[in-house]
Design a protein around this motif. Sequence first.
Motif, PDB file in Angstrom:
ATOM      1  N   ALA B 148       0.931  -1.167   0.007  1.00  0.00           N
ATOM      2  CA  ALA B 148       0.040  -0.048   0.049  1.00  0.00           C
ATOM      3  C   ALA B 148       0.800   1.252   0.017  1.00  0.00           C
ATOM      4  CB  ALA B 148      -0.779  -0.156   1.075  1.00  0.00           C
ATOM      5  N   LEU B 195      -4.876   4.853   7.236  1.00  0.00           N
ATOM      6  CA  LEU B 195      -5.474   3.581   6.784  1.00  0.00           C
ATOM      7  C   LEU B 195      -4.423   2.592   6.664  1.00  0.00           C
ATOM      8  CD1 LEU B 195      -7.923   4.980   3.986  1.00  0.00           C
ATOM      9  CD2 LEU B 195      -8.240   3.900   5.920  1.00  0.00           C
ATOM     10  N   LEU B 196      -3.288   2.900   6.428  1.00  0.00           N
ATOM     11  CA  LEU B 196      -2.196   2.057   6.212  1.00  0.00           C
ATOM     12  C   LEU B 196      -2.011   1.222   7.774  1.00  0.00           C
ATOM     13  CD1 LEU B 196       1.068   3.558   4.848  1.00  0.00           C
ATOM     14  CD2 LEU B 196       0.114   1.290   4.337  1.00  0.00           C
ATOM     15  N   ARG B 198      -4.208   1.098   9.859  1.00  0.00           N
ATOM     16  CA  ARG B 198      -5.461   0.018  10.352  1.00  0.00           C
ATOM     17  C   ARG B 198      -5.519  -1.282   9.086  1.00  0.00           C
ATOM     18  NH1 ARG B 198      -9.237   2.352  13.986  1.00  0.00           N
ATOM     19  NH2 ARG B 198      -8.192   4.502  13.983  1.00  0.00           N
ATOM     20  N   ILE B 199      -4.893  -1.184   7.996  1.00  0.00           N
ATOM     21  CA  ILE B 199      -4.985  -2.314   7.175  1.00  0.00           C
ATOM     22  C   ILE B 199      -3.673  -3.374   7.791  1.00  0.00           C
ATOM     23  CG2 ILE B 199      -4.090  -3.212   4.758  1.00  0.00           C
ATOM     24  CD1 ILE B 199      -4.989  -0.556   3.596  1.00  0.00           C
ATOM     25  N   SER B 202      -5.648  -5.125  10.765  1.00  0.00           N
ATOM     26  CA  SER B 202      -6.745  -5.876  10.729  1.00  0.00           C
ATOM     27  C   SER B 202      -6.426  -7.212   9.606  1.00  0.00           C
ATOM     28  CB  SER B 202      -7.956  -5.215  10.343  1.00  0.00           C
ATOM     29  OG  SER B 202      -7.860  -4.277   9.412  1.00  0.00           O
ATOM     30  N   PHE B 203      -5.428  -6.630   8.808  1.00  0.00           N
ATOM     31  CA  PHE B 203      -5.153  -7.936   7.720  1.00  0.00           C
ATOM     32  C   PHE B 203      -3.781  -8.446   8.220  1.00  0.00           C
ATOM     33  CE2 PHE B 203      -8.229  -5.176   5.448  1.00  0.00           C
ATOM     34  CZ  PHE B 203      -8.941  -6.110   4.777  1.00  0.00           C
ATOM     35  N   LEU B 211      -6.474  -7.439  -1.327  1.00  0.00           N
ATOM     36  CA  LEU B 211      -7.688  -6.694  -0.788  1.00  0.00           C
ATOM     37  C   LEU B 211      -8.700  -7.119  -1.774  1.00  0.00           C
ATOM     38  CD1 LEU B 211      -6.511  -3.236   0.388  1.00  0.00           C
ATOM     39  CD2 LEU B 211      -6.904  -5.381   1.870  1.00  0.00           C
ATOM     40  N   THR B 212      -9.368  -8.284  -1.828  1.00  0.00           N
ATOM     41  CA  THR B 212     -10.189  -8.710  -2.786  1.00  0.00           C
ATOM     42  C   THR B 212     -11.486  -9.184  -2.065  1.00  0.00           C
ATOM     43  OG1 THR B 212      -9.029 -10.776  -2.781  1.00  0.00           O
ATOM     44  CG2 THR B 212      -8.364  -9.197  -4.349  1.00  0.00           C
ATOM     45  N   GLY B 213     -11.744  -8.841  -1.051  1.00  0.00           N
ATOM     46  CA  GLY B 213     -13.111  -9.358  -0.248  1.00  0.00           C
ATOM     47  C   GLY B 213     -14.339  -8.846  -0.779  1.00  0.00           C
ATOM     48  N   LEU B 214     -14.277  -7.588  -1.413  1.00  0.00           N
ATOM     49  CA  LEU B 214     -15.297  -7.172  -2.220  1.00  0.00           C
ATOM     50  C   LEU B 214     -15.521  -7.179  -3.648  1.00  0.00           C
ATOM     51  CD1 LEU B 214     -15.196  -3.616  -0.391  1.00  0.00           C
ATOM     52  CD2 LEU B 214     -16.846  -5.464   0.104  1.00  0.00           C
ATOM     53  N   LYS B 215     -16.515  -7.957  -4.170  1.00  0.00           N
ATOM     54  CA  LYS B 215     -16.599  -8.082  -5.606  1.00  0.00           C
ATOM     55  C   LYS B 215     -18.039  -8.383  -5.717  1.00  0.00           C
ATOM     56  CE  LYS B 215     -13.863 -12.042  -5.571  1.00  0.00           C
ATOM     57  NZ  LYS B 215     -13.414 -12.850  -4.773  1.00  0.00           N
ATOM     58  N   ASP B 216     -18.592  -8.280  -6.951  1.00  0.00           N
ATOM     59  CA  ASP B 216     -20.134  -8.487  -7.467  1.00  0.00           C
ATOM     60  C   ASP B 216     -20.420  -9.992  -7.428  1.00  0.00           C
ATOM     61  OD1 ASP B 216     -20.449  -5.770  -7.952  1.00  0.00           O
ATOM     62  OD2 ASP B 216     -19.218  -6.062  -9.888  1.00  0.00           O
TER      63      ASP B 216
END
Lengths: 477, 216
Positions: B148, B195-196, B198-199, B202-203, B211-216
């Motif tokens: 990041a 944010l760095l 926090r990332i 938590s990760f 970072l691929t938790g969100l997808k359609d």
Amino acid sequence: METLALTSAIPLLLALLSISPCKLTLIKSVVPSALWIHFCLIAWLCWPVITETIPEIRISQGLALSHLGALFLLLTIFVAASALTHAKFFFDKEESRTAAPAPRHVAIFYACSNLFLLAMCWVFFCDNLGYLWIAIEATTLTSAPLVYFGRTRHALEATWKYLIICSVGIAFALLGTVFIFASSQHGAIAGGSLVISELIHNGSQLQYSLMRLGFIFCLLGYGTKAGLFPLHSWLPDAHAEAPAPASALLSGSLLNCALFGIWRVNEIMVSTRHNLISHDLIVWLGTITVLAASIFLVRQHGFKRLWAYSSIENVGIMLVAIGLGSGALFFLQALNHSIAKVSLFLLSGNIVQSTGSKSLGEIRGVIKFAPVWGLLLALSAFAVTGAPPFGAFLSEWLILTSAADAANWAVVITLILGLTLSFVAVSNHLVKVLFGNPKPSYAYFQPILTSLLPACLVACSLVLGFTTGYEVFKAVQ
Amino acid sequence: MSITLAGMIAITAAVTAILMVGSRQLSMNLVLYSVQTLLVAGLTIVIGIQHQESNLFLIALAVASIKAIGIPRAFLWIVKAIQVRSDPGTILPAPLAMHFGIVLMGASSLLTSGLPVPQGTAKISLEATAALSLLLTGILLMLTRRVALSQILGFLTIENGIYLFALTQTSGMPLIVEMGILLDVLVAVMIAGLLLFRIKSSFEHIDVTQLTGLKD
């Protein structure tokens, strides 16, 4: 000057109040009431511009409020006041859950949403491309904490993507701004200028190839922020992960700000009288965005992502209106979309809180366990997809007829295809959500207060559909 | 082509950006970024002397103190705190990416030769090439890195390129606009820095490709 000072003062004071050690219950009720008063005050101050008694409120070199700007300013404050009024009920419910958000996080939410409102209001005052860029980038920065509200891994990921994609996108708009600045230094204005009204005034003397480059970079840059396909990837993530009032703010007002930036740059482009590419380019980008968003709508699994893609579709329609050069249609579509979409996101927030899931597959039988929400959700969804008799039907119909008048048949056909597809897709998902048997784990709460604001918004949308007809036809002709 | 002092400084800045693409050590990248921004600030002073614009000295001071010293120092501290030292990179290995950066510099020379020449100068200058090269190298850095922090550095390099372009190809943006842009960039980088952390917590990594938790 007092218009700008007043527009800035109230959100700024409210933001300060939110981070002060006041009781949270006080903040939750003071902020909405102050914003409604703010709305009335600004409406009173802007009234001469809105009725076109005076052409614009000029504050200083580079700061002015035009007719269209004043309309958008009022819409933005209206959306913020609605969303933050509902936020009280939303956070009351959140706090009753076992994993309640820390009071400090809620206070930060209120502070940032007021700063966010402030940044969005500034966008409409900017008559200088540099200020416009600063204001639009400020909207990203002040809204990033809103997306991060949930403090989960998903929220973190959405915030990171939002911040990085939008900042890099906007960086290209800055490059475009520099190009436009350079184009004004080839004899048009001594020393060059970033003031939009001066650039428009000297449009035909701008160095065309630099201006064209600048226009394309600004379109792509601000387009990233507006969720233009294929630069939209941040939008569904941010809208789905933000808490409901923040999603409503992002969708109902932030997208308008970015589109307003495109509108201003397009005004300069049109004034060069070489407007061959700009119109077709914007109209086609808008049309492709509509079609792509409607395809994404078909295979959607997330409840809030559904409405996010519907926002992308509406951004496409507004871009077509911008490309057709009609400020009236652009505003009408933005108004209808914002009102209905805010209602949809607020209702979705209620439903997600009750069912405890954001997945379309998990939410069933809303009409059985919460009939009022179910009814309002269906009405708002119809309003957003442009079904008659809601306001959006009128504006979409007018945009289609304008495109047909321009003999742009390929655009008309693609748009109709996209609009139909999205209507079918949304209805299909909606039927599954509304009917069926609710799960016993659903917790229903406070029907009256939580449906109050969405009901008012749906009523507004209906009233718009019935009353604006004649004036709009007159304005467009 | 006669090489001016301003052109030399601009090209050196562009070269440091290419070196950034070649280095995988985050602290080395931060030092290179700092040098690059100091060169850009130095160039601002040179142009300020040439055109006798006192505004430019103020801007140079702000750029040097905020972007060249403040931001890299803060990030060096973050690198120590989160204990991520190097960036393994994606798609292209670092040496190959660096050579690609050199190709991009050549491409920017070709691209800028098509631009209209600013008034008062005979031909398109070396500075424009350097500015575009910085911009493209910044994009290359964002595309070929997975940590990041490197993404933030890529963004800052892009921003330096745009600033350099505005500085050398126009008569200079108004002071208030430059300061507003600088403020926005500073706040953006501060939020990204938060944010760095926090990332990381938590990760337990700062690898954005995961970072691929969100997808359609």
